[in-house]
Design a protein around this motif. Sequence first.
Motif, PDB file in Angstrom:
ATOM      1  N   GLY A  11       0.815  -1.211   0.000  1.00 32.31           N
ATOM      2  CA  GLY A  11       0.000   0.000   0.000  1.00 32.31           C
ATOM      3  C   GLY A  11       0.847   1.259   0.000  1.00 32.31           C
ATOM      4  N   ILE A  12       1.921   1.263   0.775  1.00 31.52           N
ATOM      5  CA  ILE A  12       2.831   2.418   0.808  1.00 31.52           C
ATOM      6  C   ILE A  12       3.498   2.604  -0.549  1.00 31.52           C
ATOM      7  CG2 ILE A  12       4.979   3.287   1.812  1.00 31.52           C
ATOM      8  CD1 ILE A  12       4.062   1.963   4.463  1.00 31.52           C
ATOM      9  N   ILE A  13       3.957   1.522  -1.147  1.00 28.07           N
ATOM     10  CA  ILE A  13       4.609   1.605  -2.455  1.00 28.07           C
ATOM     11  C   ILE A  13       3.618   2.104  -3.518  1.00 28.07           C
ATOM     12  CG2 ILE A  13       5.630   0.231  -4.315  1.00 28.07           C
ATOM     13  CD1 ILE A  13       6.887  -1.499  -2.082  1.00 28.07           C
ATOM     14  N   LEU A  14       2.396   1.581  -3.511  1.00 30.69           N
ATOM     15  CA  LEU A  14       1.393   2.015  -4.477  1.00 30.69           C
ATOM     16  C   LEU A  14       1.018   3.483  -4.297  1.00 30.69           C
ATOM     17  CD1 LEU A  14      -0.995  -1.058  -4.676  1.00 30.69           C
ATOM     18  CD2 LEU A  14       0.517  -0.185  -6.454  1.00 30.69           C
ATOM     19  N   PHE A  15       0.868   3.916  -3.064  1.00 31.02           N
ATOM     20  CA  PHE A  15       0.543   5.318  -2.795  1.00 31.02           C
ATOM     21  C   PHE A  15       1.651   6.224  -3.309  1.00 31.02           C
ATOM     22  CE2 PHE A  15       0.712   9.151  -0.216  1.00 31.02           C
ATOM     23  CZ  PHE A  15      -0.572   9.623  -0.398  1.00 31.02           C
ATOM     24  N   TYR A  16       2.887   5.880  -3.007  1.00 34.87           N
ATOM     25  CA  TYR A  16       4.008   6.703  -3.463  1.00 34.87           C
ATOM     26  C   TYR A  16       4.082   6.724  -4.988  1.00 34.87           C
ATOM     27  CZ  TYR A  16       8.698   8.437  -4.156  1.00 34.87           C
ATOM     28  OH  TYR A  16       9.768   9.172  -4.589  1.00 34.87           O
ATOM     29  N   THR A  17       3.888   5.591  -5.635  1.00 34.53           N
ATOM     30  CA  THR A  17       3.982   5.508  -7.092  1.00 34.53           C
ATOM     31  C   THR A  17       2.860   6.285  -7.775  1.00 34.53           C
ATOM     32  OG1 THR A  17       4.985   3.323  -6.907  1.00 34.53           O
ATOM     33  CG2 THR A  17       4.080   3.919  -9.041  1.00 34.53           C
ATOM     34  N   LEU A  18       1.645   6.231  -7.242  1.00 37.76           N
ATOM     35  CA  LEU A  18       0.500   6.836  -7.911  1.00 37.76           C
ATOM     36  C   LEU A  18       0.280   8.310  -7.589  1.00 37.76           C
ATOM     37  CD1 LEU A  18      -2.066   3.929  -7.560  1.00 37.76           C
ATOM     38  CD2 LEU A  18      -0.818   4.617  -9.612  1.00 37.76           C
ATOM     39  N   PHE A  19       0.669   8.757  -6.383  1.00 35.47           N
ATOM     40  CA  PHE A  19       0.255  10.089  -5.952  1.00 35.47           C
ATOM     41  C   PHE A  19       1.372  11.057  -5.619  1.00 35.47           C
ATOM     42  CE2 PHE A  19      -3.299   7.271  -4.779  1.00 35.47           C
ATOM     43  CZ  PHE A  19      -4.253   7.828  -5.616  1.00 35.47           C
ATOM     44  N   MET A  20       2.615  10.650  -5.619  1.00 40.03           N
ATOM     45  CA  MET A  20       3.711  11.562  -5.286  1.00 40.03           C
ATOM     46  C   MET A  20       4.381  12.033  -6.570  1.00 40.03           C
ATOM     47  SD  MET A  20       3.291  11.609  -2.087  1.00 40.03           S
ATOM     48  CE  MET A  20       4.676  12.449  -1.426  1.00 40.03           C
ATOM     49  N   ASN A  21       4.802  13.286  -6.586  1.00 40.45           N
ATOM     50  CA  ASN A  21       5.451  13.872  -7.766  1.00 40.45           C
ATOM     51  C   ASN A  21       6.885  13.407  -7.881  1.00 40.45           C
ATOM     52  OD1 ASN A  21       3.263  15.333  -8.631  1.00 40.45           O
ATOM     53  ND2 ASN A  21       3.759  17.077  -7.344  1.00 40.45           N
ATOM     54  N   PRO A  22       7.449  13.300  -9.068  1.00 43.82           N
ATOM     55  CA  PRO A  22       6.794  13.395 -10.355  1.00 43.82           C
ATOM     56  C   PRO A  22       6.121  12.086 -10.705  1.00 43.82           C
ATOM     57  CG  PRO A  22       9.101  12.963 -10.720  1.00 43.82           C
ATOM     58  CD  PRO A  22       8.894  13.096  -9.222  1.00 43.82           C
ATOM     59  N   ILE A  23       4.988  12.179 -11.363  1.00 45.81           N
ATOM     60  CA  ILE A  23       4.286  10.993 -11.841  1.00 45.81           C
ATOM     61  C   ILE A  23       4.902  10.625 -13.186  1.00 45.81           C
ATOM     62  CG2 ILE A  23       2.071  10.029 -12.522  1.00 45.81           C
ATOM     63  CD1 ILE A  23       0.753  12.063 -10.666  1.00 45.81           C
ATOM     64  N   VAL A  24       5.551   9.497 -13.252  1.00 44.07           N
ATOM     65  CA  VAL A  24       6.290   9.092 -14.445  1.00 44.07           C
ATOM     66  C   VAL A  24       5.384   8.242 -15.323  1.00 44.07           C
ATOM     67  CG1 VAL A  24       8.311   7.833 -15.261  1.00 44.07           C
ATOM     68  CG2 VAL A  24       8.430   9.157 -13.156  1.00 44.07           C
ATOM     69  N   GLY A  25       5.544   8.364 -16.642  1.00 44.91           N
ATOM     70  CA  GLY A  25       4.847   7.460 -17.527  1.00 44.91           C
ATOM     71  C   GLY A  25       3.953   8.101 -18.555  1.00 44.91           C
ATOM     72  N   LYS A  26       4.287   9.264 -19.036  1.00 40.77           N
ATOM     73  CA  LYS A  26       3.476   9.891 -20.074  1.00 40.77           C
ATOM     74  C   LYS A  26       3.806   9.250 -21.412  1.00 40.77           C
ATOM     75  CE  LYS A  26       2.406  14.304 -22.180  1.00 40.77           C
ATOM     76  NZ  LYS A  26       2.740  15.715 -22.228  1.00 40.77           N
ATOM     77  N   CYS A  27       2.869   8.523 -21.968  1.00 41.92           N
ATOM     78  CA  CYS A  27       3.025   7.936 -23.297  1.00 41.92           C
ATOM     79  C   CYS A  27       2.290   8.835 -24.268  1.00 41.92           C
ATOM     80  CB  CYS A  27       2.448   6.524 -23.338  1.00 41.92           C
ATOM     81  SG  CYS A  27       3.330   5.380 -22.312  1.00 41.92           S
ATOM     82  N   ASP A  28       3.006   9.447 -25.168  1.00 38.89           N
ATOM     83  CA  ASP A  28       2.381  10.392 -26.081  1.00 38.89           C
ATOM     84  C   ASP A  28       3.071  10.306 -27.433  1.00 38.89           C
ATOM     85  OD1 ASP A  28       0.962  12.406 -27.228  1.00 38.89           O
ATOM     86  OD2 ASP A  28       1.835  14.008 -26.032  1.00 38.89           O
ATOM     87  N   ASN A  29       2.336   9.918 -28.436  1.00 38.10           N
ATOM     88  CA  ASN A  29       2.880   9.885 -29.787  1.00 38.10           C
ATOM     89  C   ASN A  29       2.393  11.070 -30.613  1.00 38.10           C
ATOM     90  OD1 ASN A  29       0.275   9.200 -30.157  1.00 38.10           O
ATOM     91  ND2 ASN A  29       0.645   7.319 -31.286  1.00 38.10           N
ATOM     92  N   GLY A  30       1.829  12.070 -29.978  1.00 39.84           N
ATOM     93  CA  GLY A  30       1.350  13.257 -30.666  1.00 39.84           C
ATOM     94  C   GLY A  30      -0.158  13.314 -30.834  1.00 39.84           C
ATOM     95  N   ASP A  31      -0.839  12.205 -30.693  1.00 42.92           N
ATOM     96  CA  ASP A  31      -2.292  12.199 -30.866  1.00 42.92           C
ATOM     97  C   ASP A  31      -3.005  12.942 -29.747  1.00 42.92           C
ATOM     98  OD1 ASP A  31      -2.088  10.761 -33.185  1.00 42.92           O
ATOM     99  OD2 ASP A  31      -2.321   8.836 -32.199  1.00 42.92           O
ATOM    100  N   PHE A  32      -2.489  12.840 -28.536  1.00 38.46           N
ATOM    101  CA  PHE A  32      -3.150  13.473 -27.398  1.00 38.46           C
ATOM    102  C   PHE A  32      -3.194  14.986 -27.576  1.00 38.46           C
ATOM    103  CE2 PHE A  32      -3.163  15.048 -22.966  1.00 38.46           C
ATOM    104  CZ  PHE A  32      -4.384  14.549 -22.602  1.00 38.46           C
ATOM    105  N   SER A  33      -2.108  15.586 -28.017  1.00 38.22           N
ATOM    106  CA  SER A  33      -2.093  17.046 -28.166  1.00 38.22           C
ATOM    107  C   SER A  33      -3.034  17.513 -29.270  1.00 38.22           C
ATOM    108  CB  SER A  33      -0.679  17.534 -28.441  1.00 38.22           C
ATOM    109  OG  SER A  33      -0.185  16.995 -29.645  1.00 38.22           O
ATOM    110  N   ARG A  34      -3.181  16.736 -30.319  1.00 41.92           N
ATOM    111  CA  ARG A  34      -4.126  17.120 -31.384  1.00 41.92           C
ATOM    112  C   ARG A  34      -5.562  17.123 -30.862  1.00 41.92           C
ATOM    113  NH1 ARG A  34      -0.557  14.080 -35.038  1.00 41.92           N
ATOM    114  NH2 ARG A  34      -1.682  12.201 -34.456  1.00 41.92           N
ATOM    115  N   ILE A  35      -5.893  16.191 -29.990  1.00 40.99           N
ATOM    116  CA  ILE A  35      -7.255  16.120 -29.463  1.00 40.99           C
ATOM    117  C   ILE A  35      -7.512  17.234 -28.460  1.00 40.99           C
ATOM    118  CG2 ILE A  35      -8.858  14.702 -28.132  1.00 40.99           C
ATOM    119  CD1 ILE A  35      -8.370  13.764 -31.006  1.00 40.99           C
TER     120      ILE A  35
END
Length: 64
Positions: A11-35
């Motif tokens: 639970g501690i590991i999951l909380f730290y991974t999901l809610f503490m900055n920086p949140i790593v893992g932005k997958c973006d191939n350019g489609d998100f910005s167009r939308i």
Amino acid sequence: MIESFFVIILGIILFYTLFMNPIVGKCDNGDFSRIYLQSGLMDQAKNTSELYDGTVHRVYDFKL
């Protein structure tokens, strides 16, 4: 007793991974910005190195 210990640690590991900055893992191939540009959202990044820094951006500007 041992199961509770591992559940608490997990639970501690999951909380730290999901809610503490920086949140790593932005997958973006350019489609998100167009939308989100079509819907009026603007990322607050000043240049492409800030835009594609490998973290999730949670704050956007809204323009009509």
